[in-house]
Design a protein around this motif. Structure first.
Motif, PDB file in Angstrom:
ATOM      1  N   ALA A 148     118.765 148.255  86.194  1.00  0.00           N
ATOM      2  CA  ALA A 148     119.764 148.844  85.303  1.00  0.00           C
ATOM      3  C   ALA A 148     119.611 150.359  85.237  1.00  0.00           C
ATOM      4  O   ALA A 148     120.604 151.098  85.245  1.00  0.00           O
ATOM      5  N   LEU A 149     118.363 150.836  85.172  1.00  0.00           N
ATOM      6  CA  LEU A 149     118.110 152.275  85.097  1.00  0.00           C
ATOM      7  C   LEU A 149     118.639 152.984  86.336  1.00  0.00           C
ATOM      8  O   LEU A 149     119.327 154.015  86.238  1.00  0.00           O
ATOM      9  N   VAL A 150     118.349 152.444  87.526  1.00  0.00           N
ATOM     10  CA  VAL A 150     118.788 153.069  88.776  1.00  0.00           C
ATOM     11  C   VAL A 150     120.313 153.081  88.872  1.00  0.00           C
ATOM     12  O   VAL A 150     120.924 154.113  89.195  1.00  0.00           O
ATOM     13  N   VAL A 151     120.934 151.951  88.585  1.00  0.00           N
ATOM     14  CA  VAL A 151     122.395 151.858  88.708  1.00  0.00           C
ATOM     15  C   VAL A 151     123.083 152.781  87.711  1.00  0.00           C
ATOM     16  O   VAL A 151     124.045 153.492  88.053  1.00  0.00           O
ATOM     17  N   LEU A 152     122.610 152.814  86.472  1.00  0.00           N
ATOM     18  CA  LEU A 152     123.220 153.675  85.457  1.00  0.00           C
ATOM     19  C   LEU A 152     123.063 155.154  85.813  1.00  0.00           C
ATOM     20  O   LEU A 152     124.009 155.944  85.703  1.00  0.00           O
ATOM     21  N   LEU A 153     121.854 155.550  86.246  1.00  0.00           N
ATOM     22  CA  LEU A 153     121.639 156.945  86.645  1.00  0.00           C
ATOM     23  C   LEU A 153     122.529 157.315  87.822  1.00  0.00           C
ATOM     24  O   LEU A 153     123.097 158.416  87.877  1.00  0.00           O
ATOM     25  N   ALA A 154     122.670 156.392  88.765  1.00  0.00           N
ATOM     26  CA  ALA A 154     123.501 156.656  89.943  1.00  0.00           C
ATOM     27  C   ALA A 154     124.958 156.877  89.543  1.00  0.00           C
ATOM     28  O   ALA A 154     125.606 157.827  90.011  1.00  0.00           O
ATOM     29  N   PHE A 155     125.470 156.033  88.666  1.00  0.00           N
ATOM     30  CA  PHE A 155     126.879 156.154  88.298  1.00  0.00           C
ATOM     31  C   PHE A 155     127.137 157.364  87.414  1.00  0.00           C
ATOM     32  O   PHE A 155     128.165 158.042  87.565  1.00  0.00           O
ATOM     33  N   VAL A 156     126.229 157.690  86.504  1.00  0.00           N
ATOM     34  CA  VAL A 156     126.402 158.900  85.693  1.00  0.00           C
ATOM     35  C   VAL A 156     126.364 160.139  86.578  1.00  0.00           C
ATOM     36  O   VAL A 156     127.198 161.045  86.456  1.00  0.00           O
ATOM     37  N   THR A 157     125.411 160.185  87.509  1.00  0.00           N
ATOM     38  CA  THR A 157     125.322 161.323  88.433  1.00  0.00           C
ATOM     39  C   THR A 157     126.562 161.401  89.307  1.00  0.00           C
ATOM     40  O   THR A 157     127.100 162.490  89.559  1.00  0.00           O
ATOM     41  N   GLY A 158     127.030 160.245  89.788  1.00  0.00           N
ATOM     42  CA  GLY A 158     128.218 160.227  90.633  1.00  0.00           C
ATOM     43  C   GLY A 158     129.455 160.731  89.910  1.00  0.00           C
ATOM     44  O   GLY A 158     130.232 161.521  90.462  1.00  0.00           O
ATOM     45  N   TYR A 203     122.247 164.482  76.390  1.00  0.00           N
ATOM     46  CA  TYR A 203     122.666 163.283  75.657  1.00  0.00           C
ATOM     47  C   TYR A 203     122.998 162.148  76.627  1.00  0.00           C
ATOM     48  O   TYR A 203     122.556 161.010  76.443  1.00  0.00           O
ATOM     49  N   LEU A 204     123.757 162.453  77.666  1.00  0.00           N
ATOM     50  CA  LEU A 204     124.141 161.428  78.645  1.00  0.00           C
ATOM     51  C   LEU A 204     122.918 160.808  79.323  1.00  0.00           C
ATOM     52  O   LEU A 204     122.822 159.584  79.455  1.00  0.00           O
ATOM     53  N   ALA A 205     121.968 161.655  79.729  1.00  0.00           N
ATOM     54  CA  ALA A 205     120.787 161.159  80.440  1.00  0.00           C
ATOM     55  C   ALA A 205     119.929 160.275  79.533  1.00  0.00           C
ATOM     56  O   ALA A 205     119.442 159.215  79.958  1.00  0.00           O
ATOM     57  N   LEU A 206     119.727 160.694  78.286  1.00  0.00           N
ATOM     58  CA  LEU A 206     118.920 159.891  77.370  1.00  0.00           C
ATOM     59  C   LEU A 206     119.601 158.570  77.032  1.00  0.00           C
ATOM     60  O   LEU A 206     118.950 157.529  76.918  1.00  0.00           O
ATOM     61  N   ARG A 207     120.916 158.598  76.902  1.00  0.00           N
ATOM     62  CA  ARG A 207     121.637 157.356  76.622  1.00  0.00           C
ATOM     63  C   ARG A 207     121.521 156.379  77.795  1.00  0.00           C
ATOM     64  O   ARG A 207     121.417 155.163  77.598  1.00  0.00           O
ATOM     65  N   VAL A 208     121.510 156.907  79.003  1.00  0.00           N
ATOM     66  CA  VAL A 208     121.326 156.059  80.180  1.00  0.00           C
ATOM     67  C   VAL A 208     119.968 155.364  80.120  1.00  0.00           C
ATOM     68  O   VAL A 208     119.848 154.150  80.352  1.00  0.00           O
ATOM     69  N   ALA A 209     118.923 156.141  79.815  1.00  0.00           N
ATOM     70  CA  ALA A 209     117.579 155.567  79.732  1.00  0.00           C
ATOM     71  C   ALA A 209     117.504 154.499  78.645  1.00  0.00           C
ATOM     72  O   ALA A 209     116.856 153.457  78.813  1.00  0.00           O
ATOM     73  N   GLN A 210     118.184 154.748  77.526  1.00  0.00           N
ATOM     74  CA  GLN A 210     118.160 153.779  76.430  1.00  0.00           C
ATOM     75  C   GLN A 210     118.950 152.520  76.766  1.00  0.00           C
ATOM     76  O   GLN A 210     118.533 151.408  76.443  1.00  0.00           O
ATOM     77  N   LEU A 211     120.092 152.691  77.415  1.00  0.00           N
ATOM     78  CA  LEU A 211     120.924 151.538  77.769  1.00  0.00           C
ATOM     79  C   LEU A 211     120.259 150.642  78.802  1.00  0.00           C
ATOM     80  O   LEU A 211     120.528 149.439  78.858  1.00  0.00           O
ATOM     81  N   ARG A 264     113.889 154.793  70.639  1.00  0.00           N
ATOM     82  CA  ARG A 264     113.844 155.372  69.293  1.00  0.00           C
ATOM     83  C   ARG A 264     114.260 156.847  69.268  1.00  0.00           C
ATOM     84  O   ARG A 264     114.483 157.405  68.195  1.00  0.00           O
ATOM     85  N   LEU A 265     114.350 157.474  70.432  1.00  0.00           N
ATOM     86  CA  LEU A 265     114.733 158.890  70.474  1.00  0.00           C
ATOM     87  C   LEU A 265     116.179 159.076  70.010  1.00  0.00           C
ATOM     88  O   LEU A 265     117.037 158.230  70.266  1.00  0.00           O
ATOM     89  N   ASP A 266     116.438 160.192  69.355  1.00  0.00           N
ATOM     90  CA  ASP A 266     117.792 160.509  68.890  1.00  0.00           C
ATOM     91  C   ASP A 266     118.499 161.311  69.980  1.00  0.00           C
ATOM     92  O   ASP A 266     118.311 162.528  70.087  1.00  0.00           O
ATOM     93  N   ALA A 267     119.287 160.638  70.782  1.00  0.00           N
ATOM     94  CA  ALA A 267     119.949 161.303  71.917  1.00  0.00           C
ATOM     95  C   ALA A 267     120.927 162.372  71.471  1.00  0.00           C
ATOM     96  O   ALA A 267     121.182 163.338  72.203  1.00  0.00           O
ATOM     97  N   ALA A 268     121.487 162.226  70.273  1.00  0.00           N
ATOM     98  CA  ALA A 268     122.520 163.163  69.808  1.00  0.00           C
ATOM     99  C   ALA A 268     121.954 164.346  69.032  1.00  0.00           C
ATOM    100  O   ALA A 268     122.717 165.180  68.533  1.00  0.00           O
ATOM    101  N   ALA A 269     120.626 164.458  68.960  1.00  0.00           N
ATOM    102  CA  ALA A 269     120.027 165.536  68.154  1.00  0.00           C
ATOM    103  C   ALA A 269     120.469 166.911  68.634  1.00  0.00           C
ATOM    104  O   ALA A 269     120.840 167.776  67.837  1.00  0.00           O
TER     105      ALA A 269
END
Length: 419
Positions: free
Chosen positions: A90-100, A75-83, A209-214
């Protein structure tokens, strides 16, 4: 006999660094040799093992292993891609901070094992190369893991060896510099990789359009698992007030999770990385042999001579030396060897500045090469199996500049606030 102890340890480090034999086999064989040739006796070998570190690692492995099937991390990873909305920076920075953040509160190896497979899926959906994204995650995991006692194996080893340093102490003293470093590195890498991550707007719309919470809705024990995970993290913050060792907190959290969120205990316990635990066990015995024979004291005396007895010089030597040693070997065995050296440097006076220098050097140094940290090896293995191999030289070209920048930030921080 001290020469024999050094030969065994150096040979083991060489085998681990070049990956000629699995590192667990090497560590256990080295430990057995230390005992069999008389470097230390059987009782000394048992006393050399840091059982608190092993308990902390085992407990967190169970907790994370039972949390992963809930779909929280997907869920976290898909939400990052969507945000990110298809914007490379934005994708690189968000992935970096979620991973960190995941690395800080789970541990960096676990974070990498969770996010890299999902990142491969995201990269496939966005039709971009996964290599830049995974490189960012590896580097972010080692930096983020620096922030807490449980984030990176070197910190776990330091924290369990020196109980005076609480979970909160690690956050107060290391999280600020880790956050600054993660921010600088993330934006720097985002700018460096922006041309390699051009995303088709149509693909970004498809991901949105993907449902991250599925997965969360379909999986069992989501609420129970998250409650135990968060409760365990809170207990880490309070372990000093509760008079509980971090290992006790982790094992208690693992026990509660087994009781409320595991249908099959045997299957849950299979999630423990036994090879990692036995690697640590062998490592502790080998380092115990070096201590027993006075090798550690000799190294500490040499460092004291080189620094001229200056605490600042000692701290910077420990910082950069730990980084260089970690890059060449692996930050886990090098930290195991350096802990008694720092102990000896301090003598009877406790100076936490040297411990923060060791933690920063070992953790940041873990970014320099592909073999410098377990997370790096694991991620490169996943990339290789997915058909996207990354060469040692390509990793070096990114890892070394990031490590140097990180160490320069750490140097300024230590000189201003710690040494």
């Amino acid at each position: 006999m001290d020469v024999l102890a050094v030969l065994i340890f150096v040979a083991a480090l060489a085998l681990i660094a070049f990956e000629w034999v699995h590192r667990t086999k090497v560590a256990l064989a080295g430990a057995a040799l230390m005992v069999l040739v008389g470097v230390l006796d059987q009782e000394g070998a048992i006393e050399a093992v840091d059982w608190a570190t092993l308990g902390l690692l085992a407990g967190m492995m169970v907790i994370v292993g039972l949390t992963e099937p809930t779909g929280v991390f997907t869920y976290l990873a898909l939400r990052v891609a969507q945000l990110s909305r298809g914007r490379p920076i934005a994708l690189v920075v968000l992935l970096a901070f979620v991973t960190g953040v995941l690395s800080a509160f789970l541990d960096n190896l676990t974070a990498i094992l969770l996010v890299v497979p999902i990142t491969l899926l995201i990269a496939d959906l966005l039709r971009v190369s996964p290599i830049p994204l995974v490189l960012v995650e590896i580097l972010a995991s080692n930096i983020g893991g620096t922030a807490t006692l449980i984030g990176d194996p070197p910190n776990i080893m330091i924290g369990t060896h020196r109980p005076e340093l609480s979970f909160v102490d690690f956050i107060v003293n290391l999280a600020p510099v880790a956050l600054v470093t993660l921010t600088v590195v993330s934006f720097g890498l985002a700018l460096a990789f922006r041309t390699q991550l051009r995303i088709d707007p149509a693909r970004a719309v498809e991901v949105a359009r993907l449902d991250a919470a599925a997965d969360l809705r379909e999986r069992k024990y989501v609420k129970r698992t998250l409650a135990v995970l968060l409760g365990t993290i809170v207990a880490f913050f309070l372990h000093g007030l509760l008079h509980l060792e971090p290992a006790v907190v982790a094992l208690t959290g693992a026990t509660v999770m087994l009781l409320v969120a595991a249908d099959d205990v045997e299957s849950a316990l299979e999630r423990i990385e036994w090879s990692t635990l036995f690697f640590f066990l062998g490592l502790f015995v080998m380092v115990g042999g070096l201590e027993q024979r006075g090798v550690v004291d000799e190294v500490a005396e040499w460092l004291a001579d080189v620094s001229g007895g200056s605490p600042r010089a000692e701290g910077l030597i420990v910082l950069w030396g730990a980084a260089a040693g970690s890059a060449a070997v692996d930050n886990i065995p090098f930290t195991a060897a350096m802990i008694p050296v720092v102990d000896s440097l301090q003598g009877d006076e406790f100076d936490d500045g040297l411990w923060w220098a060791l933690a920063l050097g070992a953790c940041f140094g873990g970014n320099a090469t592909m073999i410098a940290a377990a997370a790096n090896v694991a991620a490169s293995g996943i990339l290789d199996r997915s058909g996207h191999p990354i060469s040692f030289v390509r990793f070096l070209a990114v890892g070394v500049p990031v490590t140097v920048v990180s160490l320069l930030i750490a140097t300024v921080y230590l000189l201003l606030f710690q040494l």
